[in-house]
Design a protein around this motif. Structure first.
Motif: not given
Length: 401
Positions: A26-43
């Motif tokens: 379902a995640f792959a269907t919803r988002l399609g091809r992913i170009r990249g992922v960005e992360f930012n720490l909180v706390n």
């Protein structure tokens, strides 16, 4: 249905396997091809901080969500960010462990089966981030078909189903041959392994429908090549029968030791033309057609070669040695391998082929008569203005006259 608490890492992985398979799809269907992922720490001072997550899609706006850091990764070491509070006395769920896909699956099980990413955090190193409740609706039947087809042979399929039912808040009923969920979906078992998800044709249906037509095509093949000498050219996708007749050859499966691997899942052969067989399996809930590999004994018991023939509309098969340590099951096609118009003698000879007692003989004869375009009234086949009487005893052929 109450599920016993997990006592091993394998139990934890099994508990999340089916839900994670569905969520990933379902995640792959919803988002399609992913170009990249960005992360930012909180706390960032917390041992298990949260993270802001932005998933950049090839098409459409970025998908923003949050996640939880559940472990820190240093080289090949996996360190849980905080002690698990589930109360399971399982060593792998505590402290520092060797990094593995199994630990990542277990972490997802412990955090709602949500998708997970390995995220770089600069000086803090890498971390396993599990997304927070992505709200991904999944289809129960498809979850079961896709998930059970990939469930490792050593996994407890009954536990996997019970855990999935609990995750989806469904009731469950069991007997020795099937498990039924309260939404109406049921899974049938054979020798304690799941075989079918209800809602389509059964393996017995397809086998019965193909049994006699497959047998008559093999009789024709045997007549053309009594020695069954077949030379396969994998580059050209052809084979030569008896040193003379060149035919098209579609790899269906490979056999190596005790493993039957479908050609669509084996990069050693050009079997992509058989991928429609997998989709047929998905549509009808036939798990042996969806699993990339299975034991050879199971493939033979279910006569999967014959099952494939009506789906792919190629009716002649043979098995050849690849010369690379495995065998290749081929489907062969050529006008000379197509059956001539039905004749009384051919129909009679074919009906004497032994039929697996598990199959519905009435269905098998009716399907064969339809495929050969001859009349069948439930007891008599009419061909060449002659009548062939088939007497059934129970579900089997008693006599032919």
């Amino acid at each position: 249905m109450q599920i016993p608490p997990p006592t091993s890492l394998a139990d934890v992985i099994t508990d999340g396997f089916l839900a994670q398979t569905g969520i990933d799809r379902a995640f792959a269907t919803r988002l399609g091809r992913i170009r990249g992922v960005e992360f930012n720490l909180v706390n960032g001072t917390d041992n298990a901080p949260s993270a802001q997550v932005r998933i950049n899609r090839a098409q459409g706006e970025p998908f923003d969500t949050t996640g939880t850091v559940v472990a820190w990764i240093n080289g090949e070491e996996f360190t849980w960010a905080r002690e698990q509070d589930a109360g399971f006395d399982i060593p792998e769920l505590h402290g520092t462990q060797p990094l593995s896909d199994e630990l990542i699956r277990a972490a997802r099980t412990l955090h709602g089966n949500a998708p997970a990413f390995i995220a770089p955090f600069g000086n803090r190193g890498q971390a396993l981030v599990v997304l927070n409740d992505p709200h991904l609706p999944t289809d129960i039947r498809t979850d079961l078909v896709e998930g059970l087809a990939l469930l490792p042979p050593h996994a407890d399929a009954h536990r996997a189903l019970a855990s999935y039912a609990a995750f989806r808040e469904l009731g469950i009923r069991k007997n020795p041959s099937y498990i039924a969920l309260s939404d109406g979906t049921a899974v049938t078992f054979r020798e304690d392994r799941p075989v079918e998800v209800t809602g389509g044709l059964t393996l017995r249906d397809v086998r019965a429908d193909s049994a006699f037509s497959s047998a008559e095509h093999q009789l024709l093949f045997d007549a053309l090549s009594p020695t069954a000498q077949v030379a396969y050219n994998p580059q050209a996708g052809t084979a030569v029968i008896g040193g003379e007749l060149e035919v098209s050859a579609l790899p269906l499966a490979t056999i190596e030791e005790d493993v039957w691997r479908w050609a669509w899942a084996d990069t050693r052969v050009r079997g992509q033309g058989s991928r429609g067989l997998r989709q047929f399996g998905v549509d009808n809930g036939l798990l042996p057609l969806v699993s990339p590999m299975l034991p050879v004994g199971q493939a033979l018991t279910f006569d999967l070669t014959a099952v494939a023939k009506p789906v792919l509309q190629v009716w002649t098969h043979t098995t050849v040695d690849s010369g690379q340590g495995f065998q290749v099951v081929l489907l062969l096609n050529h006008p000379r391998l197509h059956l001539p118009p039905a004749s009384f003698a051919a129909i009679e000879a074919t009906l004497y082929t032994r039929l697996d007692p598990e199959l519905d003989a009435r269905r098998a004869v009716a399907a064969y008569a339809s495929q050969r375009q001859v009349s069948f009234d439930g007891s008599r086949i009419t061909v060449d203005n002659r009548h062939l009487t088939v007497e059934f005893r129970g579900n089997q052929i008693g006599s032919i006259s």
